[in-house]
Design an enzyme around this catalytic site. Sequence first.
Site, PDB file in Angstrom:
ATOM      1  N   ASN A  32      43.530  16.303  24.273  1.00  0.00           N
ATOM      2  CA  ASN A  32      42.394  17.147  24.657  1.00  0.00           C
ATOM      3  C   ASN A  32      42.900  18.575  24.856  1.00  0.00           C
ATOM      4  OD1 ASN A  32      39.698  17.713  25.222  1.00  0.00           O
ATOM      5  ND2 ASN A  32      39.943  17.328  27.407  1.00  0.00           N
ATOM      6  N   SER A  35      44.073  26.226  24.744  1.00  0.00           N
ATOM      7  CA  SER A  35      44.970  27.343  24.445  1.00  0.00           C
ATOM      8  C   SER A  35      46.245  27.308  25.272  1.00  0.00           C
ATOM      9  CB  SER A  35      44.247  28.674  24.685  1.00  0.00           C
ATOM     10  OG  SER A  35      43.135  28.803  23.839  1.00  0.00           O
ATOM     11  N   HIS A  37      47.975  24.586  26.037  1.00  0.00           N
ATOM     12  CA  HIS A  37      48.897  23.714  25.306  1.00  0.00           C
ATOM     13  C   HIS A  37      49.461  24.434  24.083  1.00  0.00           C
ATOM     14  CE1 HIS A  37      46.218  20.640  27.303  1.00  0.00           C
ATOM     15  NE2 HIS A  37      47.406  20.183  27.651  1.00  0.00           N
ATOM     16  N   GLN A  61      50.439   7.001  35.290  1.00  0.00           N
ATOM     17  CA  GLN A  61      50.277   8.135  36.191  1.00  0.00           C
ATOM     18  C   GLN A  61      48.856   8.293  36.709  1.00  0.00           C
ATOM     19  OE1 GLN A  61      51.603  10.766  32.908  1.00  0.00           O
ATOM     20  NE2 GLN A  61      50.108  12.241  33.690  1.00  0.00           N
ATOM     21  N   LEU A 186      43.265  27.294  32.603  1.00  0.00           N
ATOM     22  CA  LEU A 186      42.805  26.370  31.572  1.00  0.00           C
ATOM     23  C   LEU A 186      43.298  24.966  31.894  1.00  0.00           C
ATOM     24  CD1 LEU A 186      43.193  28.295  28.196  1.00  0.00           C
ATOM     25  CD2 LEU A 186      41.336  28.344  29.877  1.00  0.00           C
ATOM     26  N   SER A 187      42.421  24.004  31.749  1.00  0.00           N
ATOM     27  CA  SER A 187      42.729  22.606  32.043  1.00  0.00           C
ATOM     28  C   SER A 187      41.821  21.717  31.215  1.00  0.00           C
ATOM     29  CB  SER A 187      42.514  22.307  33.532  1.00  0.00           C
ATOM     30  OG  SER A 187      42.564  20.919  33.791  1.00  0.00           O
ATOM     31  N   SER A 188      42.362  20.597  30.773  1.00  0.00           N
ATOM     32  CA  SER A 188      41.541  19.648  30.031  1.00  0.00           C
ATOM     33  C   SER A 188      40.385  19.138  30.880  1.00  0.00           C
ATOM     34  CB  SER A 188      42.405  18.479  29.554  1.00  0.00           C
ATOM     35  OG  SER A 188      43.407  18.933  28.667  1.00  0.00           O
TER      36      SER A 188
END
Length: 286
Positions: A32, A35, A37, A61, A186-188
């Site tokens: 997923n 930017s 990543h 996890q 930014l985060s999924s």
Amino acid sequence: MNTVKTVRELRAAVARARSEGKRIGFVPTMGNLHSGHAALVAKAAQRVDFVVASIFVNPLQFGAGEDLDKYPRTLAADQEKLLEAGCHLLFAPTVEEMYPDGMAGQTRVSVPQLSEGLCGASRPGHFEGVATVVSKLFNMVQPDLAVFGQKDYQQLAVIRALVHDLNMPIQIIGEPTVRAADGLALSSRNGYLSEEQRAIAPVLYRSLSQIAQAIRNGERDYPKLVAEQQQQLEAAGLRRDYLEIRQAQNLRPATAQDRELVILVAAYLGATRLIDNLHLDLDTPA
């Protein structure tokens, strides 16, 4: 860019690259991709000749009641982003490939102290799952260097300790957090936010920035600073998990004498848990 799904294929492809004298870089992800990543892959591509990325949503996890089942799987779109960023090989294994004998009896890797508190307090077993899967991936890829985002600051500290303590010959690079124009990291998981929640979310970074500015201005009453910003977060509609000022190198509680700090926050916006942090070096001009 080639995509492989088995450890055997992965090792064969990496061995071919090494036989050609190429240095290997590695970027592990859960997919997923965004930017942030892409910036990790691009950083690796600047430093090495052959970049390997992995996409694996690691069950070890995730705790009970977390978002393992709803975590987005977007392989086709992810492949395009990796290719554009400069990735040469994608490893996209199944759970069965990663844990062929099941997870119940899986050897676990634990990094004490650094895994405790902060995210470790509210997500018991999370960092053991991270350390275990990263150790497996490092053994499979055997990279010269690996790149991780600084947004997951505690995770980065755990992985640095893991590599150091287990004498792994891998250079760990922390890449600065990529942010939206309004400051949101930014985060999924940002994709879980409603339009209204997305408009609220940048308050996290504003709170971190206000604490950092107050410290630069000479404020050393850290409990007071934290309490003030906790009120701001709650007033904006977030439910705080933690907001803390720690020593940047070891994540111990910060004192007024410490010069290198990290301010860390985790909070819920609706059902979505967001994290962020801000590194602060008082010996470096703002």
